[in-house]
Design a protein around this motif. Structure first.
Motif, short mmCIF file in Angstrom:
data_model
loop_
_atom_site.label_atom_id
_atom_site.label_comp_id
_atom_site.label_asym_id
_atom_site.label_seq_id
_atom_site.Cartn_x
_atom_site.Cartn_y
_atom_site.Cartn_z
N VAL A 73 -32.08 -5.23 41.85
CA VAL A 73 -32.22 -5.95 43.12
C VAL A 73 -32.99 -5.06 44.09
CG1 VAL A 73 -31.03 -7.10 45.02
CG2 VAL A 73 -30.09 -7.22 42.70
N LEU A 74 -34.14 -5.54 44.52
CA LEU A 74 -35.04 -4.77 45.39
C LEU A 74 -34.77 -5.09 46.85
CD1 LEU A 74 -37.99 -5.53 43.04
CD2 LEU A 74 -37.15 -3.22 43.50
N GLY A 75 -33.73 -4.47 47.38
CA GLY A 75 -33.34 -4.66 48.78
C GLY A 75 -31.85 -4.44 48.92
N ILE A 76 -31.46 -3.28 49.39
CA ILE A 76 -30.03 -2.93 49.46
C ILE A 76 -29.27 -3.83 50.44
CG2 ILE A 76 -30.41 -1.06 51.13
CD1 ILE A 76 -27.83 -0.99 48.29
N SER A 77 -29.84 -4.16 51.57
CA SER A 77 -29.13 -5.00 52.55
C SER A 77 -28.86 -6.39 51.98
CB SER A 77 -29.92 -5.11 53.85
OG SER A 77 -30.02 -3.84 54.45
N ALA A 78 -29.86 -6.97 51.32
CA ALA A 78 -29.67 -8.29 50.72
C ALA A 78 -28.62 -8.22 49.61
CB ALA A 78 -30.99 -8.82 50.16
N TYR A 79 -28.64 -7.17 48.82
CA TYR A 79 -27.65 -6.99 47.76
C TYR A 79 -26.25 -6.93 48.36
CZ TYR A 79 -24.74 -4.87 44.22
OH TYR A 79 -23.70 -4.61 43.37
N ARG A 80 -26.08 -6.13 49.40
CA ARG A 80 -24.77 -5.99 50.04
C ARG A 80 -24.22 -7.34 50.51
NH1 ARG A 80 -26.77 -0.89 53.61
NH2 ARG A 80 -26.26 0.76 52.10
N THR A 81 -25.08 -8.14 51.11
CA THR A 81 -24.65 -9.44 51.63
C THR A 81 -24.43 -10.44 50.51
OG1 THR A 81 -25.84 -9.05 53.70
CG2 THR A 81 -25.25 -11.34 53.18
N ALA A 82 -25.37 -10.55 49.59
CA ALA A 82 -25.29 -11.56 48.52
C ALA A 82 -24.08 -11.37 47.63
CB ALA A 82 -26.57 -11.53 47.68
N PHE A 83 -23.66 -10.12 47.43
CA PHE A 83 -22.56 -9.85 46.50
C PHE A 83 -21.32 -9.26 47.17
CE2 PHE A 83 -26.44 -9.98 44.02
CZ PHE A 83 -26.08 -10.97 43.11
N ALA A 84 -21.26 -9.37 48.51
CA ALA A 84 -20.11 -8.90 49.29
C ALA A 84 -19.73 -7.46 48.92
CB ALA A 84 -18.91 -9.84 49.09
N ARG A 85 -20.74 -6.60 48.94
CA ARG A 85 -20.53 -5.17 48.64
C ARG A 85 -21.13 -4.35 49.79
NH1 ARG A 85 -21.67 -7.11 43.01
NH2 ARG A 85 -19.59 -7.59 42.27
N PRO A 86 -20.45 -4.38 50.95
CA PRO A 86 -21.03 -3.79 52.16
C PRO A 86 -21.26 -2.28 52.10
CG PRO A 86 -18.73 -4.38 52.52
CD PRO A 86 -19.13 -4.95 51.18
N LYS A 87 -20.63 -1.59 51.19
CA LYS A 87 -20.79 -0.13 51.13
C LYS A 87 -21.71 0.32 50.00
CE LYS A 87 -16.42 0.67 53.35
NZ LYS A 87 -15.19 1.43 53.39
N ALA A 88 -22.37 -0.62 49.34
CA ALA A 88 -23.26 -0.29 48.22
C ALA A 88 -24.35 0.67 48.68
CB ALA A 88 -23.87 -1.55 47.65
N ARG A 89 -24.73 1.55 47.77
CA ARG A 89 -25.81 2.50 48.01
C ARG A 89 -26.88 2.30 46.93
NH1 ARG A 89 -24.29 5.53 52.06
NH2 ARG A 89 -22.15 6.20 52.33
N ILE A 90 -28.05 2.84 47.17
CA ILE A 90 -29.14 2.76 46.20
C ILE A 90 -28.68 3.35 44.88
CG2 ILE A 90 -31.46 3.64 45.66
CD1 ILE A 90 -31.55 1.50 47.82
#
Length: 171
Positions: A106-123
Motif C-alpha cells: 500500500v503506497l500511502g501510510i496515512s491511507a493505510y492507517r485509515t482504511a484498515f483502522a491501524r492508526p499507529k502503523a509505520r512504514i
C-alpha cells in the motif's frame, strides 16, 4: 475509473490511494510526470528498465499488479473521506483474498492507517495481514509527498522485494 492491472500470478500487488486527475485522463496508474512510482519500481529492482505509465500492461509479465484503495479520482488524496477509505479497504481485502499475491504493497501510510483502522502503523511490513496476505505500508510516491525522496522510496520497495526473496531484475 481506472482499471486494475492484474495477471494470472501476481507476486506483489501495489495499491495506490486513488487515481489522480492525470491518471483518470490517461487511464494509466501513477501517470503524473512528478510521480516517483515508476522510477522507484525500477531502482528497487522490480523491473529491468524504467517503464512509462503507458507500459503498465507489462507489469503482469513481471509478476506485478496495481490497484487503488479508492476508485474515485481526485486532485489530492486529502479530498477523500474517511468512509471512502474504509470502504476501499474492505474492497481491497476482498480483492487480495481473491488474487492471492505474495504481498500487498500500500503506497500511502496515512491511507493505510485509515482504511484498515491501524492508526499507529509505520512504514514497512505490518504485523496484521490483509485478505490473508502480508502487507507492506510504503511511502506515497506522489511528488506532493515532500517527506520522502526517490532514493528513500526505492529503498523501501527494495526491502519489500528482498523480503519476499525476489531477485533484482536490474542488470
Amino acid at each position: 475509473m481506472i482499471d486494475d492491472v492484474l495477471g494470472p500470478s501476481v507476486e506483489v500487488l501495489f495499491c495506490g490511494i486513488n487515481p489522480g486527475l492525470m491518471s483518470e485522463a490517461t487511464g494509466h496508474h501513477f501517470a503524473r510526470p512528478g510521480n516517483r512510482f515508476w522510477p522507484a519500481l525500477h531502482l528497487s529492482g522490480f523491473t529491468p528498465r524504467l517503464l512509462a505509465p503507458a507500459e503498465q500492461h507489462l507489469l503482469p509479465s513481471y509478476g506485478l499488479g496495481i490497484t487503488n484503495v479508492v476508485a474515485r479520482p481526485s486532485a489530492k488524496a486529502s479530498e477523500l473521506t474517511r468512509e471512502e477509505l474504509i470502504e476501499g479497504g474492505a474492497r481491497l481485502a476482498g480483492l487480495v483474498a481473491s488474487v492471492r499475491p505474495r504481498a500487498l504493497a500500500v503506497l500511502g501510510i496515512s491511507a493505510y492507517r485509515t482504511a484498515f483502522a491501524r492508526p499507529k502503523a509505520r512504514i514497512g511490513l505490518q504485523p496484521e495481514p490483509v485478505g490473508g496476505v502480508p502487507v507492506w505500508a510504503l511511502p506515497n510516491p506522489s511528488g506532493l509527498n515532500a517527506h520522502w525522496n526517490l532514493a528513500g522510496i526505492a529503498a523501501e520497495l527494495r526491502l519489500l522485494r528482498e523480503h519476499i526473496g525476489r531477485p533484482s531484475r536490474n542488470s
